[in-house]
Scaffold this motif. Structure first.
Motif, short mmCIF file in Angstrom:
data_model
loop_
_atom_site.label_atom_id
_atom_site.label_comp_id
_atom_site.label_asym_id
_atom_site.label_seq_id
_atom_site.Cartn_x
_atom_site.Cartn_y
_atom_site.Cartn_z
N ILE A 104 -67.35 38.58 -52.79
CA ILE A 104 -68.39 39.38 -53.42
C ILE A 104 -68.96 38.71 -54.67
O ILE A 104 -70.04 39.07 -55.13
N ASP A 105 -68.26 37.72 -55.22
CA ASP A 105 -68.74 37.05 -56.42
C ASP A 105 -68.18 35.64 -56.47
O ASP A 105 -66.99 35.44 -56.24
N VAL A 106 -69.05 34.67 -56.73
CA VAL A 106 -68.65 33.27 -56.80
C VAL A 106 -69.22 32.67 -58.09
O VAL A 106 -70.42 32.74 -58.33
N THR A 107 -68.33 32.09 -58.90
CA THR A 107 -68.76 31.34 -60.07
C THR A 107 -68.52 29.88 -59.76
O THR A 107 -67.42 29.49 -59.36
N VAL A 108 -69.57 29.08 -59.92
CA VAL A 108 -69.53 27.66 -59.57
C VAL A 108 -69.54 26.85 -60.86
O VAL A 108 -70.40 27.06 -61.72
N PHE A 109 -68.60 25.93 -60.98
CA PHE A 109 -68.55 25.02 -62.12
C PHE A 109 -68.87 23.61 -61.62
O PHE A 109 -68.16 23.08 -60.76
N LEU A 110 -69.95 23.04 -62.12
CA LEU A 110 -70.35 21.67 -61.78
C LEU A 110 -70.25 20.80 -63.02
O LEU A 110 -70.64 21.24 -64.10
N VAL A 111 -69.78 19.56 -62.86
CA VAL A 111 -69.73 18.66 -64.01
C VAL A 111 -71.05 17.93 -64.22
O VAL A 111 -71.26 17.33 -65.27
N ASN A 112 -71.96 17.99 -63.22
CA ASN A 112 -73.26 17.35 -63.38
C ASN A 112 -74.31 18.17 -62.62
O ASN A 112 -74.55 17.94 -61.43
N MET A 113 -74.92 19.11 -63.32
CA MET A 113 -75.88 20.02 -62.69
C MET A 113 -77.07 19.25 -62.12
O MET A 113 -77.49 19.50 -60.98
N LYS A 114 -77.63 18.36 -62.89
CA LYS A 114 -78.85 17.64 -62.47
C LYS A 114 -78.61 16.85 -61.19
O LYS A 114 -79.40 16.86 -60.26
N ARG A 115 -77.48 16.16 -61.10
CA ARG A 115 -77.17 15.33 -59.94
C ARG A 115 -76.77 16.16 -58.73
O ARG A 115 -77.13 15.84 -57.59
N ASP A 116 -75.99 17.26 -58.93
CA ASP A 116 -75.30 17.91 -57.82
C ASP A 116 -75.84 19.27 -57.39
O ASP A 116 -75.50 19.74 -56.30
N PHE A 117 -76.66 19.93 -58.20
CA PHE A 117 -77.05 21.30 -57.87
C PHE A 117 -77.79 21.41 -56.55
O PHE A 117 -77.49 22.29 -55.74
N ASN A 118 -78.77 20.57 -56.30
CA ASN A 118 -79.55 20.69 -55.06
C ASN A 118 -78.68 20.50 -53.83
O ASN A 118 -78.82 21.23 -52.84
N THR A 119 -77.76 19.55 -53.88
CA THR A 119 -76.84 19.33 -52.76
C THR A 119 -75.95 20.55 -52.57
O THR A 119 -75.78 21.06 -51.46
N ASN A 166 -68.41 20.29 -69.11
CA ASN A 166 -68.18 18.88 -69.46
C ASN A 166 -67.20 18.19 -68.53
O ASN A 166 -67.40 17.04 -68.16
N SER A 167 -66.12 18.87 -68.18
CA SER A 167 -65.12 18.24 -67.31
C SER A 167 -64.20 19.31 -66.75
O SER A 167 -64.22 20.46 -67.19
N LEU A 168 -63.41 18.90 -65.78
CA LEU A 168 -62.38 19.74 -65.17
C LEU A 168 -61.04 19.02 -65.36
O LEU A 168 -61.02 17.83 -65.67
N PRO A 169 -59.91 19.70 -65.16
CA PRO A 169 -58.61 19.09 -65.44
C PRO A 169 -58.24 17.88 -64.59
O PRO A 169 -57.37 17.11 -64.96
N THR A 170 -58.87 17.73 -63.44
CA THR A 170 -58.67 16.55 -62.60
C THR A 170 -60.05 15.94 -62.38
O THR A 170 -61.05 16.57 -62.67
N PRO A 171 -60.16 14.72 -61.85
CA PRO A 171 -61.47 14.08 -61.73
C PRO A 171 -62.33 14.60 -60.57
O PRO A 171 -62.81 13.86 -59.73
N ILE A 172 -62.49 15.92 -60.53
CA ILE A 172 -63.30 16.56 -59.51
C ILE A 172 -64.66 16.91 -60.10
O ILE A 172 -64.81 16.99 -61.32
N ALA A 173 -65.64 17.13 -59.24
CA ALA A 173 -67.00 17.42 -59.69
C ALA A 173 -67.39 18.88 -59.52
O ALA A 173 -68.45 19.29 -59.95
N ILE A 174 -66.51 19.67 -58.89
CA ILE A 174 -66.83 21.08 -58.60
C ILE A 174 -65.56 21.91 -58.57
O ILE A 174 -64.50 21.43 -58.17
N GLU A 175 -65.70 23.17 -59.00
CA GLU A 175 -64.63 24.14 -58.88
C GLU A 175 -65.28 25.50 -58.68
O GLU A 175 -66.34 25.77 -59.23
N LEU A 176 -64.64 26.35 -57.87
CA LEU A 176 -65.15 27.70 -57.63
C LEU A 176 -64.14 28.73 -58.12
O LEU A 176 -62.93 28.57 -57.94
N LYS A 177 -64.66 29.78 -58.72
CA LYS A 177 -63.86 30.95 -59.15
C LYS A 177 -64.44 32.12 -58.39
O LYS A 177 -65.63 32.39 -58.49
#
Length: 142
Positions: free
Chosen positions: A88-103, A125-136
């Motif tokens: 019912i609700d998804v929060t998306v964390f991206l480390v590079n909005m400009k590069r990755d949002f459209n994809t 700015n970053s996530l705890p591991t070298p990932i580019a996306i996380e969902l809550k």
């Protein structure tokens, strides 16, 4: 509030990087901790990412990370007695909005053809591991 039996973990998703469960059920609501694209089997491999010995990017495939994060979220939902359709609700964390949002937006539309939960997308700015996306995520449990 709930008790210890309300905490859910599964070996079908990557182990959390801290002292928290994959999800927590309260009543008919399911709250997922931040879920990233790390491989569930190894816990460290990140699909579409390879680094050299100095930690510099050698290969980067954001689409592979998106597919993996969706797979990991689905695994936690199913282990919790919920399903993809119950989100019912998804929060998306991206480390590079400009590069990755459209994809991300394109792939998100492919995964959410019938169920369309509320969504917020933010750049961090970053996530705890070298990932580019996380969902809550928040879902219901029948």
């Amino acid at each position: 509030m709930g008790n210890l039996s309300d905490k859910i973990t599964t070996d079908k998703a990557p182990k959390p990087v801290g002292a928290y469960p994959h999800a927590r059920r309260v009543g008919n609501l399911l709250f997922l901790s931040g879920i990233g694209p790390r491989d569930a089997k190894t816990g460290t491999d990140i699909p579409g990412l390879s680094l050299d010995k100095n930690g510099n990017f050698v290969d980067f495939d954001f689409e592979a990370q998106c597919h993996s994060v969706f797979q990991n979220v689905r695994a936690v939902l199913e282990a919790s007695g919920s399903s993809w359709e119950n989100l019912i609700d998804v929060t998306v964390f991206l480390v590079n909005m400009k590069r990755d949002f459209n994809t991300f937006n394109r792939l998100y539309a492919e995964y959410f053809t019938t169920n369309q939960p509320c969504r917020t997308t933010v750049e961090i700015n970053s996530l705890p591991t070298p990932i580019a996306i996380e969902l809550k995520c928040i879902a219901t449990v029948d």
